[in-house]
Design a protein around this motif. Structure first.
Motif, PDB file in Angstrom:
ATOM      1  N   ASP A   1      17.731  13.603 -11.890  1.00  0.00           N
ATOM      2  CA  ASP A   1      18.751  13.693 -12.616  1.00  0.00           C
ATOM      3  C   ASP A   1      19.057  12.559 -13.713  1.00  0.00           C
ATOM      4  OD1 ASP A   1      19.298  11.497 -11.119  1.00  0.00           O
ATOM      5  OD2 ASP A   1      21.065  12.370 -10.119  1.00  0.00           O
ATOM      6  N   LYS A   2      18.365  11.772 -13.679  1.00  0.00           N
ATOM      7  CA  LYS A   2      18.576  10.856 -14.897  1.00  0.00           C
ATOM      8  C   LYS A   2      17.669  11.181 -16.357  1.00  0.00           C
ATOM      9  CE  LYS A   2      18.948   6.067 -16.255  1.00  0.00           C
ATOM     10  NZ  LYS A   2      19.104   4.674 -15.629  1.00  0.00           N
ATOM     11  N   CYS A   3      16.344  11.754 -15.986  1.00  0.00           N
ATOM     12  CA  CYS A   3      15.750  11.869 -16.975  1.00  0.00           C
ATOM     13  C   CYS A   3      15.261  13.627 -17.262  1.00  0.00           C
ATOM     14  CB  CYS A   3      14.195  11.309 -17.032  1.00  0.00           C
ATOM     15  SG  CYS A   3      13.501  11.875 -15.688  1.00  0.00           S
ATOM     16  N   ASN A   4      16.112  14.266 -16.519  1.00  0.00           N
ATOM     17  CA  ASN A   4      15.802  15.848 -16.218  1.00  0.00           C
ATOM     18  C   ASN A   4      14.364  16.095 -16.300  1.00  0.00           C
ATOM     19  OD1 ASN A   4      18.616  16.444 -16.568  1.00  0.00           O
ATOM     20  ND2 ASN A   4      18.559  16.031 -18.881  1.00  0.00           N
ATOM     21  N   GLY A   5      13.609  15.571 -15.421  1.00  0.00           N
ATOM     22  CA  GLY A   5      12.317  15.826 -15.044  1.00  0.00           C
ATOM     23  C   GLY A   5      11.110  15.359 -16.131  1.00  0.00           C
ATOM     24  N   THR A   6      11.673  14.698 -17.227  1.00  0.00           N
ATOM     25  CA  THR A   6      10.804  14.474 -18.354  1.00  0.00           C
ATOM     26  C   THR A   6      10.092  12.924 -17.885  1.00  0.00           C
ATOM     27  OG1 THR A   6      12.085  13.182 -19.385  1.00  0.00           O
ATOM     28  CG2 THR A   6      12.086  15.505 -19.949  1.00  0.00           C
TER      29      THR A   6
ATOM     30  N   ALA B   1       0.929  -1.177  -0.105  1.00  0.00           N
ATOM     31  CA  ALA B   1       0.058  -0.156   0.118  1.00  0.00           C
ATOM     32  C   ALA B   1       0.904   1.242  -0.016  1.00  0.00           C
ATOM     33  CB  ALA B   1      -0.814   0.060   1.237  1.00  0.00           C
ATOM     34  N   LYS B   2       0.165   2.464  -0.247  1.00  0.00           N
ATOM     35  CA  LYS B   2       1.148   3.657  -0.216  1.00  0.00           C
ATOM     36  C   LYS B   2       1.390   3.989   1.283  1.00  0.00           C
ATOM     37  CE  LYS B   2      -1.060   7.113  -2.372  1.00  0.00           C
ATOM     38  NZ  LYS B   2      -2.063   8.444  -2.558  1.00  0.00           N
ATOM     39  N   CYS B   3       2.631   4.336   1.360  1.00  0.00           N
ATOM     40  CA  CYS B   3       3.373   4.645   2.486  1.00  0.00           C
ATOM     41  C   CYS B   3       2.562   5.617   3.389  1.00  0.00           C
ATOM     42  CB  CYS B   3       4.812   5.001   2.509  1.00  0.00           C
ATOM     43  SG  CYS B   3       5.539   5.612   3.949  1.00  0.00           S
ATOM     44  N   LYS B   4       2.166   5.523   4.664  1.00  0.00           N
ATOM     45  CA  LYS B   4       1.347   6.410   5.428  1.00  0.00           C
ATOM     46  C   LYS B   4       2.113   7.490   5.927  1.00  0.00           C
ATOM     47  CE  LYS B   4      -2.100   3.109   6.721  1.00  0.00           C
ATOM     48  NZ  LYS B   4      -1.659   1.960   5.974  1.00  0.00           N
ATOM     49  N   THR B   5       3.446   7.499   6.055  1.00  0.00           N
ATOM     50  CA  THR B   5       4.383   8.392   6.450  1.00  0.00           C
ATOM     51  C   THR B   5       4.691   9.414   5.432  1.00  0.00           C
ATOM     52  OG1 THR B   5       5.556   6.540   7.908  1.00  0.00           O
ATOM     53  CG2 THR B   5       6.711   8.752   7.541  1.00  0.00           C
ATOM     54  N   CYS B   6       4.948   9.032   4.342  1.00  0.00           N
ATOM     55  CA  CYS B   6       5.522  10.080   3.172  1.00  0.00           C
ATOM     56  C   CYS B   6       4.065  10.346   2.148  1.00  0.00           C
ATOM     57  CB  CYS B   6       6.434   9.595   2.520  1.00  0.00           C
ATOM     58  SG  CYS B   6       6.345   8.055   1.543  1.00  0.00           S
ATOM     59  N   ASN B   7       2.995   9.521   2.533  1.00  0.00           N
ATOM     60  CA  ASN B   7       1.724   9.677   1.543  1.00  0.00           C
ATOM     61  C   ASN B   7       2.216   9.025   0.114  1.00  0.00           C
ATOM     62  OD1 ASN B   7      -0.923   9.924   1.143  1.00  0.00           O
ATOM     63  ND2 ASN B   7      -0.648  12.051   0.442  1.00  0.00           N
TER      64      ASN B   7
ATOM     65  N   ALA C   1       9.432  10.888   0.101  1.00  0.00           N
ATOM     66  CA  ALA C   1      10.489  11.653   0.703  1.00  0.00           C
ATOM     67  C   ALA C   1      10.039  11.583   2.102  1.00  0.00           C
ATOM     68  CB  ALA C   1      10.113  13.018  -0.029  1.00  0.00           C
ATOM     69  N   GLU C   2      11.145  11.942   2.943  1.00  0.00           N
ATOM     70  CA  GLU C   2      10.955  11.983   4.328  1.00  0.00           C
ATOM     71  C   GLU C   2      10.062  13.215   4.628  1.00  0.00           C
ATOM     72  OE1 GLU C   2      11.960  10.979   8.253  1.00  0.00           O
ATOM     73  OE2 GLU C   2      12.115   9.898   6.538  1.00  0.00           O
ATOM     74  N   PRO C   3       9.061  13.209   5.670  1.00  0.00           N
ATOM     75  CA  PRO C   3       8.370  14.367   5.816  1.00  0.00           C
ATOM     76  C   PRO C   3       9.323  15.594   6.213  1.00  0.00           C
ATOM     77  CG  PRO C   3       7.517  12.267   6.992  1.00  0.00           C
ATOM     78  CD  PRO C   3       8.752  11.876   6.310  1.00  0.00           C
ATOM     79  N   GLY C   4       8.784  16.732   5.634  1.00  0.00           N
ATOM     80  CA  GLY C   4       9.601  17.995   5.950  1.00  0.00           C
ATOM     81  C   GLY C   4      10.462  18.380   4.645  1.00  0.00           C
ATOM     82  N   SER C   5      10.973  17.394   3.954  1.00  0.00           N
ATOM     83  CA  SER C   5      11.858  17.255   2.868  1.00  0.00           C
ATOM     84  C   SER C   5      10.825  17.315   1.727  1.00  0.00           C
ATOM     85  CB  SER C   5      12.967  16.158   2.416  1.00  0.00           C
ATOM     86  OG  SER C   5      12.202  15.161   2.557  1.00  0.00           O
ATOM     87  N   SER C   6      11.548  17.775   0.532  1.00  0.00           N
ATOM     88  CA  SER C   6      10.797  17.947  -0.738  1.00  0.00           C
ATOM     89  C   SER C   6      11.336  17.036  -1.983  1.00  0.00           C
ATOM     90  CB  SER C   6      10.962  19.282  -1.397  1.00  0.00           C
ATOM     91  OG  SER C   6      12.135  19.653  -1.501  1.00  0.00           O
ATOM     92  N   LEU C   7      10.630  16.965  -2.968  1.00  0.00           N
ATOM     93  CA  LEU C   7      10.980  16.306  -4.071  1.00  0.00           C
ATOM     94  C   LEU C   7      11.947  17.076  -5.333  1.00  0.00           C
ATOM     95  CD1 LEU C   7       7.883  14.711  -5.122  1.00  0.00           C
ATOM     96  CD2 LEU C   7       9.598  13.426  -3.966  1.00  0.00           C
TER      97      LEU C   7
ATOM     98  N   GLY D   1       9.597  11.976 -12.953  1.00  0.00           N
ATOM     99  CA  GLY D   1      10.046  13.230 -13.207  1.00  0.00           C
ATOM    100  C   GLY D   1      10.780  13.658 -11.968  1.00  0.00           C
ATOM    101  N   LYS D   2      10.215  13.287 -10.565  1.00  0.00           N
ATOM    102  CA  LYS D   2      10.934  13.743  -9.337  1.00  0.00           C
ATOM    103  C   LYS D   2      11.512  12.644  -8.644  1.00  0.00           C
ATOM    104  CE  LYS D   2       9.365  18.026  -9.958  1.00  0.00           C
ATOM    105  NZ  LYS D   2      10.169  19.151  -9.925  1.00  0.00           N
ATOM    106  N   ILE D   3      12.334  12.799  -7.773  1.00  0.00           N
ATOM    107  CA  ILE D   3      12.616  11.681  -6.931  1.00  0.00           C
ATOM    108  C   ILE D   3      12.988  12.602  -5.433  1.00  0.00           C
ATOM    109  CG2 ILE D   3      14.150  10.345  -8.553  1.00  0.00           C
ATOM    110  CD1 ILE D   3      16.620  11.957  -7.858  1.00  0.00           C
TER     111      ILE D   3
END
Length: 389
Positions: free
Chosen positions: A178-183, A158-164, A168-174, A210-212
């Motif tokens: 860098d492999k596909c340059n967001g495409t 199931a979808k992780c409840k911590t990061c929804n 990403a760790e809560p408080g950090s962002s996406l 496109g995000k990590i």
């Protein structure tokens, strides 16, 4: 090390049907699922994980008609460097007169992404859905006859409840991949017997998003997924049969690529009954009675799906006689009318007779006349005629 043959991994023949491949995959996926090895050694866990990955990889190819066709033609070479596609067809120049649309021809082999020379873009597949799951439910015939609600418990991804589900760790962002340059897409090149091909594939690092995550979620290690136990009450319809299955849409595993959840399949098993055998919506039972009861007649008690019931046995009832009780079978709402209960009479011949009982029985038999044995009389007459002629 060379890759194992996908058909061998699933244990199926190359001529296997889609259904056979799906059955083989489900069996192996359940066998090597991580949940089965929660108490195993690290070595066993690692081996099971590798096997699970191999089985999934084989299924992803063989369950897709286009990918399977490529694999049957070119083997693992069809998917080296990310897989074949359209675009950048080297080694041939000029047109393809007489062949129609060249992109159509080669996309049938290679799945068509990117462009084929100057023929433009091909089709792009969406994110893969999550895996389907299976739960087995066993019912009694009484439950089948009236319908029932069953509570099931199963494990799923199931979808992780911590990061929804972001990873990403809560408080950090996406951040931008860098492999596909967001495409969410990458170009891959493959060498085949036709030359070099380029295709556009989903980025394997960000799974097409496109995000990590800048900082991976500690709960799910950046996957965005976690295992959970699901408790659900399932309504089993009246009249369901052994071997049937129910599908609960979206109740399977969550997708690793952001696609829809898989489905949950409820496989139905019906216990063997002490008295009844089901035939469609009818039920059949065999009732033993004594010789005297058959000859003299009378009432006997029989089981039904609704409880005990008395029926009248006429004098002279023969072995194998069937009585039909209208509407006492399965009341299937999808049928024109409720099923019936068929009661087959089995006359039990007494055994272990005492000398006195045998003497009484001989005297009784001698006292009987032809009129008491209509079937026997008819048979003897036909028997004599047969050998006389």
């Amino acid at each position: 090390m060379s890759k194992k043959d996908y058909y061998d991994l699933l244990g199926v023949e190359k001529t296997a049907s889609e259904n056979d491949i799906k059955k083989a995959y489900r069996k192996l996926a359940m066998k090597y699922h991580p949940d089965k090895f929660s108490n195993a050694s690290e070595k066993e866990k690692k081996e099971a994980e590798e096997k699970f990955k191999e089985v999934n990889e084989a299924y992803q190819v063989l369950s897709d008609p286009d990918k399977r066709a490529k694999y049957d033609r070119f083997g693992h070479a069809a998917f080296e460097n990310g897989g074949a596609g359209a675009g950048g067809f080297g080694g041939f120049s000029g047109g393809f007169e007489g062949f129609g649309n060249a992109e159509d021809i080669f996309s049938s082999f290679f799945g068509g992404g990117g462009g084929f020379g100057g023929f433009g873009g091909g089709r792009q597949r969406g994110p893969e859905p999550g895996a389907d799951l299976r739960v087995d439910v066993t019912l009694t015939l009484e439950e089948v006859a009236k319908g029932v609600e069953k509570e099931i418990n199963y494990r799923r991804q199931a979808k992780c409840k911590t990061c929804n589900g972001t990873g990403a760790e809560p408080g950090s962002s996406l951040k931008t991949c860098d492999k596909c340059n967001g495409t969410g897409k990458i170009k891959v090149t493959q060498r085949t017997v036709f030359g070099n091909f380029q295709s556009v594939e989903e980025c394997d690092k960000c799974k097409g998003k496109g995000k990590i995550p800048e900082k991976k979620c500690k709960s799910c290690n950046g996957t965005g997924l976690e295992r959970e136990t699901v408790k659900k009450t399932v309504k089993i319809p009246i009249g369901i049969e052994d071997g049937q299955r129910l599908r609960l849409s979206g109740m399977g595993d969550a997708s690793t690529e952001g696609g829809p959840n898989g489905d949950l399949y409820i496989f139905i098993h019906v216990k063997e009954h002490d008295f009844f055998v089901r035939h469609g919506d009818d039920i059949i039972c065999e009732i033993p009675i004594t010789f005297a009861k058959a000859a003299l007649g009378g009432e006997i008690d029989i089981p039904t799906l609704k409880g005990k019931k008395s029926i009248k046995i006429p004098a002279g009832t023969q072995n194998g006689k069937v009585f039909r009780l209208k509407g006492e079978g399965i009341n299937n709402p999808r049928a024109y009318a409720p099923g019936d209960q068929l009661v087959k009479i089995i006359i039990e011949v007494p055994t272990n007779l005492t000398d006195d009982q045998q003497e009484l029985l001989r005297k009784f038999d001698e006292s009987l006349k032809d009129k008491n044995y209509k079937m026997n009389k008819s048979f003897i007459e036909r028997f004599k005629d047969f050998f006389r002629g």
